[in-house]
Each structure stands twice: as C-alpha cells, then as structure tokens.
Design an enzyme around this catalytic site. Structure first.
Site, mmCIF file in Angstrom:
data_model
loop_
_atom_site.group_PDB
_atom_site.id
_atom_site.type_symbol
_atom_site.label_atom_id
_atom_site.label_comp_id
_atom_site.label_asym_id
_atom_site.label_seq_id
_atom_site.Cartn_x
_atom_site.Cartn_y
_atom_site.Cartn_z
ATOM 1 N N SER A 299 0.856 -1.196 0.000
ATOM 2 C CA SER A 299 0.000 0.000 0.000
ATOM 3 C C SER A 299 0.881 1.232 0.000
ATOM 4 O O SER A 299 2.075 1.158 0.279
ATOM 5 C CB SER A 299 -0.871 0.018 1.266
ATOM 6 O OG SER A 299 -0.048 0.115 2.406
HETATM 7 C C1 LIG Z 1 2.883 -0.514 3.964
HETATM 8 S S1 LIG Z 1 3.817 -0.924 2.558
HETATM 9 C C2 LIG Z 1 5.074 0.295 2.498
HETATM 10 C C3 LIG Z 1 4.610 1.661 2.205
HETATM 11 C C4 LIG Z 1 5.665 2.499 1.552
HETATM 12 N N1 LIG Z 1 6.763 2.799 2.427
HETATM 13 C C5 LIG Z 1 5.042 3.721 0.907
HETATM 14 O O1 LIG Z 1 5.247 4.822 1.404
HETATM 15 O O2 LIG Z 1 4.387 3.541 -0.092
HETATM 16 C C6 LIG Z 1 4.784 -2.286 3.147
HETATM 17 C C7 LIG Z 1 5.739 -2.802 2.118
HETATM 18 O O3 LIG Z 1 6.660 -3.662 2.758
HETATM 19 C C8 LIG Z 1 7.003 -4.658 1.830
HETATM 20 N N2 LIG Z 1 7.623 -5.773 2.556
HETATM 21 C C9 LIG Z 1 7.016 -6.754 3.270
HETATM 22 N N3 LIG Z 1 7.926 -7.579 3.788
HETATM 23 C C10 LIG Z 1 9.139 -7.113 3.420
HETATM 24 C C11 LIG Z 1 10.467 -7.534 3.642
HETATM 25 N N4 LIG Z 1 10.732 -8.617 4.375
HETATM 26 N N5 LIG Z 1 11.475 -6.835 3.090
HETATM 27 C C12 LIG Z 1 11.222 -5.723 2.341
HETATM 28 N N6 LIG Z 1 9.981 -5.274 2.087
HETATM 29 C C13 LIG Z 1 8.947 -5.951 2.632
HETATM 30 C C14 LIG Z 1 5.690 -5.006 1.172
HETATM 31 O O4 LIG Z 1 5.883 -5.692 -0.046
HETATM 32 C C15 LIG Z 1 5.074 -3.619 1.010
HETATM 33 O O5 LIG Z 1 5.389 -3.078 -0.230
#
Ligand SMILES: C[S@@+](CC[C@H](N)C(=O)[O-])C[C@H]1O[C@@H](n2cnc3c(N)ncnc32)[C@H](O)[C@@H]1O
Length: 378
Positions: free
Chosen positions: A98
């Site tokens: 998101s």
């Molecule tokens: C809430 S979203 C990030 C929102 C983002 N910072 C923005 O401003 O749009 C969380 C993100 O963390 C990523 N994610 C989940 N697990 C992860 C991991 N182990 N390493 C890196 N990214 C990860 C997901 O794919 C997702 O894109």
C-alpha cells in the site's frame, strides 16, 4: 510540479500538521515537495464490504484521482500479490502492499528522530513515497530502501526517477537489512515485525536507532524506537501510537485449515474477553501467546495456536464467560495471567511498555526492564 499539484501537496502538509502528526519543518517541506499522485501510479484498491475493488485513474477522471491521492488515506495497491493495475474486478484477500497514509509516514520518521545528514535504511519501499520523503531531506546518497516484491520494487524505481530521487534501491528481504550500505544511523521499517531481525542490530551504528512496529498474529501492534547501546543491546519504549503496518512477508502467519471449535477443558474465565478490543490489552495477549492467532465471532473470542493447533474459545455464561481449552498449550491460561498482570499495574497504555533486544533474547517488559516481561519468539 504544476501549480495545482503544488497546492495539493501544501494542503496535504497543512492537514497533517493540524492533526499533530507533523511537527518538524524539514518533514513538512518534504511533504510539500513530493507529489503523491506520481507514487500511486494509475491504480489502487478501495474496500467495499469484504471485497477489494480496483479504482483506475483512467476511469474515475483526473479530478477525483487527485482528490484520492492527496487525501491522508492509505491506498492499497496490491492484494495477495495482485497489483491493482492487473485486477479485472473486485477480489477478496489481504493487502500485501500500500501507499501508507502520509501522516503515518511522517509520524514514523519523526519518531525515528532522523537528523539532516543521517544515513538511513528503509525496509518496505512499497510505492516509494516514503523513500522520496526521506530523499528530499537526506539526499538520495544517504537513503537505502529494500522491497521484497520485485514488481513493486521496479514500479517504485520508476516513480522515484520521475521525481528525480536516486536512493539505493534493493530488491530482497529487508529482514536481512542491506549489509553493503552499513553502518546506518537509523533503520526504519514501514512493515511490521514479530521480532527485531538480528541483521538490523549488526547494521546500525552504536547509538543508532531502529524504528518499527512490533506486531504479530493477533494483529496487535506497537510503534517503538530502539537505540543501540553498549555491547549490542538495543532498548526503547513504545510510543503509544495506535497505528499499524502490514507484517513483513516472512513474518506473516502461515495459512491455516478451516477453523472448527473443539471441545476441551471448560472453566470460568477470570478476565473479560472484551479486553481484546483494547489496544494495549490485545498487545498483552499477543505477547503471552505469540504463535496464536485471534478470531472473533459475535461475542466469542477464539485463539488458535498456529504451531500446535491448541485452541481456546470463550462464550458468555450468565454475567461472566466460560472458556474451553484444548491441545498441548493452555492458551487462555497464558493470556489470562498476562492480562491480570497488566490489570494489576492499572491497565496502562503502551507507553508503559518497553523492549530490550540482544542477539539471542528479546523481551517486552512492563514498567521497567526488570518488571514483568514476555520473551518474543525468534
Ligand atoms: C505498507 S507498505 C510500504 C509503504 C511504503 N513505504 C510507501 O510509502 O508507499 C509495506 C511494504 O513492505 C514490503 N515488505 C514486506 N515484507 C518485506 C520484507 N521482508 N522486506 C522488504 N519489504 C517488505 C511489502 O511488499 C510492502 O510493499
């Protein structure tokens, strides 16, 4: 940036400031400078009942799209790995990426206490919006961001290029950090974790910070900034913010078979299952049974331990509640004892809790490091 989008950015920064989440002029300048519509691309999901409905820029028109992009709202961009751009219709499932609401992005960065010139590792690039906010203040040369999902990482890279930001972008598991860029002054996660990855401890400099939400399979969540002290021990207190991020993918609970309530030992509960509706109450319950997930049906609470299949479920009985427990773990006994400890301390909010993290042991404590504590599963 056109005059219109500049005005939309300014209005968004003003709204977030008024809400109290944005107090640092440097982050305000970043929100005013970064176009959020670029990072949403052309497609997001909107919840409709239990379904995620794709919303396409080309269909809703420019005016409505900009209204959505500059509202202080989280826009889900991916559900169970399906990007909004690829969704032909509404789907059921869980958000996997998101664009986090801007007030939460800046609140997290303010909690992190980042200063000009700091070198920061961000975990969870997502759309790249928060990465751009970091780049605006610190310069791309001081920002590294890791995204798990290769497709999202590629889109984020395009968005960041479009606004002239050039951080180091890494596709991979941010739970491993990114050793090549270490040591960092700060690590900031925009996804939640069940425990602090060891690599983060090794990659942050002495006196540096780790800011993340600690979450788990009961979906309770707490925001914390840890500071790395002598001998590799990180400590900090929870901020008390009632906010959450999606769990890091490797920390997500495994899929479970259909839930069937089983018969078991029956007794009266000594605590009100309604305590799960309290932000800190559910957090305490999650600490006490960290591999259990939580389900509610009407006025029942059901706990299912993902590792052992042990169960506990409650039902109203007269003026109180009955609990049924089965399996090798007595989940309700664990949760009840923790909740009663919390109640005995006056049922404080999360600011009463803190955390001590070493390479081998991670403990969330109540009151003080030598107070009642719960070890996190590593
Ligand atoms: C809430 S979203 C990030 C929102 C983002 N910072 C923005 O401003 O749009 C969380 C993100 O963390 C990523 N994610 C989940 N697990 C992860 C991991 N182990 N390493 C890196 N990214 C990860 C997901 O794919 C997702 O894109």
């Amino acid at each position: 940036m056109t005059a219109d989008t500049a005005e939309l950015c300014r209005a968004l920064a003003e709204r977030i400031s008024e809400s109290g989440s944005l107090t640092d002029p440097a982050w305000r300048a970043a929100v005013e400078a970064v176009r959020r519509d670029v990072f949403l691309g052309g497609d997001v999901y909107r919840i409709n009942g239990a379904m995620w409905e794709p919303v396409h820029r080309a269909e809703v028109g420019e005016e409505e799209w900009l209204r959505l992009a500059y509202s202080d709202t989280t826009w889900v961009t991916q559900v169970d790995g399906v990007d909004a751009a690829d969704a032909s219709g509404a789907l059921a499932g869980n958000p996997t990426s998101s664009s986090t609401l801007p007030s939460l992005v800046v609140r997290t960065l303010e909690v992190a206490g980042i200063r000009d010139g700091d070198r920061v590792l961000e975990v969870g690039t997502g759309t790249g919006y928060s990465t751009a906010i970091l780049c605006h203040r610190l310069g791309g040369e001081n920002v590294t961001s890791v995204e798990y999902d290769a497709g999202l990482a590629q889109s984020a890279a395009e968005h960041l290029r479009a606004v002239n930001c050039s951080p180091t972008l890494v596709t991979g598991d941010g739970l491993n950090g990114y050793d090549e860029g270490a040591d960092y002054d700060a690590i900031v996660a925009t996804c939640a974790v069940r425990h602090i990855p060891g690599s983060w401890l090794w990659q942050v400099r002495d006196g540096g910070t780790i800011t993340t939400t600690l979450s788990g399979w009961m979906t309770a969540s707490g925001l914390i900034r840890l500071t790395l002290g002598d001998e590799g021990v990180a400590t900090g207190r929870f901020t008390g913010d009632t906010i959450s991020y999606m769990l890091a993918r490797p920390h997500e609970r495994p899929p479970r078979p259909m839930l069937v309530r089983r018969a078991g030992e029956v007794r009266a509960s000594r605590v009100d299952p309604g305590l799960f509706d309290n932000w800190a109450g559910r957090f305490v319950a999650q600490l006490a049974a960290p591999s259990a997930e939580f389900v509610t049906t009407d006025d029942n609470v059901i706990l299912v331990d993902v590792a052992t299949g042990s169960q506990a479920w409650t039902e109203p009985a007269g003026t109180g509640w009955t609990v049924h427990q089965s399996g090798t773990l007595h989940l309700w006994d664990q949760v009840e004892e923790a909740l009663m400890t919390w109640q005995a301390a006056g049922s404080p909010d999360q600011t009463a809790f803190g955390m001590t993290v070493t390479e081998d042991v991670q403990t969330v404590w109540l009151g003080a490091p030598d107070g009642p504590g719960w070890r996190l599963p590593l």
